[in-house]
Enzyme design. Structure first.
Site, short mmCIF file in Angstrom:
data_model
loop_
_atom_site.label_atom_id
_atom_site.label_comp_id
_atom_site.label_asym_id
_atom_site.label_seq_id
_atom_site.Cartn_x
_atom_site.Cartn_y
_atom_site.Cartn_z
N TYR A 101 -12.88 12.66 23.49
CA TYR A 101 -12.07 13.75 22.93
C TYR A 101 -12.97 14.96 22.71
O TYR A 101 -13.75 15.01 21.76
CB TYR A 101 -11.41 13.33 21.62
CG TYR A 101 -10.48 12.14 21.73
CD1 TYR A 101 -9.96 11.75 22.96
CD2 TYR A 101 -10.11 11.41 20.60
CE1 TYR A 101 -9.11 10.65 23.06
CE2 TYR A 101 -9.26 10.32 20.69
CZ TYR A 101 -8.77 9.93 21.93
OH TYR A 101 -7.94 8.85 22.02
N HIS B 207 -12.22 1.98 25.69
CA HIS B 207 -11.10 2.91 25.84
C HIS B 207 -10.25 2.61 27.07
O HIS B 207 -9.03 2.70 27.03
CB HIS B 207 -11.66 4.33 25.91
CG HIS B 207 -10.69 5.40 25.53
ND1 HIS B 207 -11.09 6.64 25.11
CD2 HIS B 207 -9.34 5.43 25.51
CE1 HIS B 207 -10.02 7.39 24.84
NE2 HIS B 207 -8.96 6.67 25.08
N ARG C 152 4.27 11.32 22.83
CA ARG C 152 3.46 12.54 23.00
C ARG C 152 4.15 13.77 22.42
O ARG C 152 4.03 14.87 22.92
CB ARG C 152 3.11 12.76 24.47
CG ARG C 152 2.39 11.57 25.07
CD ARG C 152 1.65 11.88 26.33
NE ARG C 152 0.90 10.71 26.79
CZ ARG C 152 -0.31 10.36 26.36
NH1 ARG C 152 -0.91 11.09 25.45
NH2 ARG C 152 -0.91 9.29 26.82
N SER D 170 9.75 13.95 18.77
CA SER D 170 9.86 14.81 17.58
C SER D 170 10.74 16.01 17.85
O SER D 170 11.57 16.38 17.04
CB SER D 170 8.50 15.34 17.14
OG SER D 170 7.54 14.35 17.16
#
Length: 342
Positions: free
Chosen positions: A60, A127, A210, A214
């Site tokens: 990240y 990961h 993702r 929402s």
């Protein structure tokens, strides 16, 4: 705000907040990096609210998210949190590479500890699975890191059922991280039952699809050019048109229940069991507060069935990722006997 309950993750003793905080979007992939002071404030707000399970990775940024977390954990915050980080994806010469070689595993862990400015990482995941290296070899090195006190617990991300079994035989796996939400349900056939059989905790990343669960089409309209979601098949063309209808149904039920679509979608994940911890990411305190509200949303079996009737495993159109992104479907490794030690 109700207290955030604690759950046991896996069978080795790790206890975490029932909901975690995914920190990726603060530094990478979802548009430009966000201002550091604001993100530190958000992390502190999360911890003070009882969300103490924080998720990062060396990729990240790369690296900048771990540095951010390192700063946020200063001043007595470290003792209050369960910190997860990951290794295994690198961008060598601008090319994405998955690596599970033992020398790399150790070097990646040492580098993460340095960036985080810590002596020990609570939960350390592979990961993505390196399909060139037997999983026994990778986990063998992680086991040494546990014995040396550099990590406490071992996790896998996007691993196949057979890889999980083989890994667990070398050293107990505490958690498997996978994408699980109302619009990603293919893990329910084989991966979830395997974790449950072995007593492995389940960490659900992208539990809000993702961000799509929402805010639906509004999200897609506001994505910046450097937001990698723009490239995802689910957010494009005919796929998107179809997927919007799923969001509309979620929205409808949420309105009926007096909660937001995000809270409803998260509540669905919470209702999968006490061995599941969703880790929604956000960069805004108000969204964080809304996400925590999902813990108070109770769904009846009828409501669960209604949600699952239109959000079934094959209902969503488009792949989760474009191209080869190393999901659990392609995560088997060669037999241990094939590994040559020099």
């Amino acid at each position: 705000m109700a207290a955030v309950k604690r759950i046991k993750l896996g069978s080795q003793g790790l206890e975490v907040s029932a909901q975690g905080l995914g920190c990726m979007g603060m530094s990478a992939f979802y548009g430009p990096p966000k201002p550091e002071p604001e993100m530190i404030k958000l992390i502190h707000h999360a911890v003070n609210s009882g969300v103490t399970f924080l998720d990062t990775s060396d990729i990240y940024g790369p690296f900048t998210n771990e540095i951010l977390l390192g700063k946020a954990l200063k001043g007595g915050v470290r003792e209050k949190v369960e910190l997860a980080s990951k290794f295994g994806i690198s961008f060598a010469d601008g090319k994405r590479e998955i690596c599970g070689d033992p020398v790399y595993v150790r070097a990646a862990c040492e580098a993460s500890l340095k960036r985080l400015d810590l002596d020990c990482i609570d939960l350390y995941y592979q990961h993505r699975v390196d399909t060139r290296v037997p999983i026994e070899v990778t986990v063998g090195e992680l086991k040494k890191l546990v014995e040396e006190g550099k990590i406490k617990y071992i996790g896998l991300s996007e691993a196949s059922a057979s890889t999980i079994r083989r890994a667990h035989a070398v050293h107990p796996i505490t958690a498997v991280q996978l994408e699980w939400s109302l619009w990603v349900r293919d893990v329910e056939d084989e991966i979830i039952p395997t974790c449950r059989e072995l007593g492995i905790g389940i960490v659900a990343y992208s539990p809000l699809g993702r961000g799509f669960l929402s805010s639906g089409p509004k999200l897609v309209e506001t994505l910046t050019d450097n937001d990698f979601r723009k490239q995802l098949p689910r957010f494009q063309g005919k796929n998107l048109e179809h997927n919007i209808t799923i969001f509309e149904r979620v929205n409808e039920i949420a309105a009926r229940k007096g909660c937001t679509p995000a809270q409803l979608a998260l509540a669905w994940v919470h209702h999968q069991g006490d061995d599941v911890c969703p880790i929604p990411g956000t960069t805004k305190i108000e969204n964080f507060n809304q996400n925590i509200g999902a813990l108070s949303v109770n769904l009846t079996p009828e409501e669960m069935a209604e949600l699952e009737s239109f959000a079934s495993a094959d209902a969503v159109k488009g792949d989760r990722y474009g191209g080869a992104s190393g999901t659990w479907r392609e995560a088997d490794t060669p037999p241990l006997s094939s590994w040559k030690t020099e």
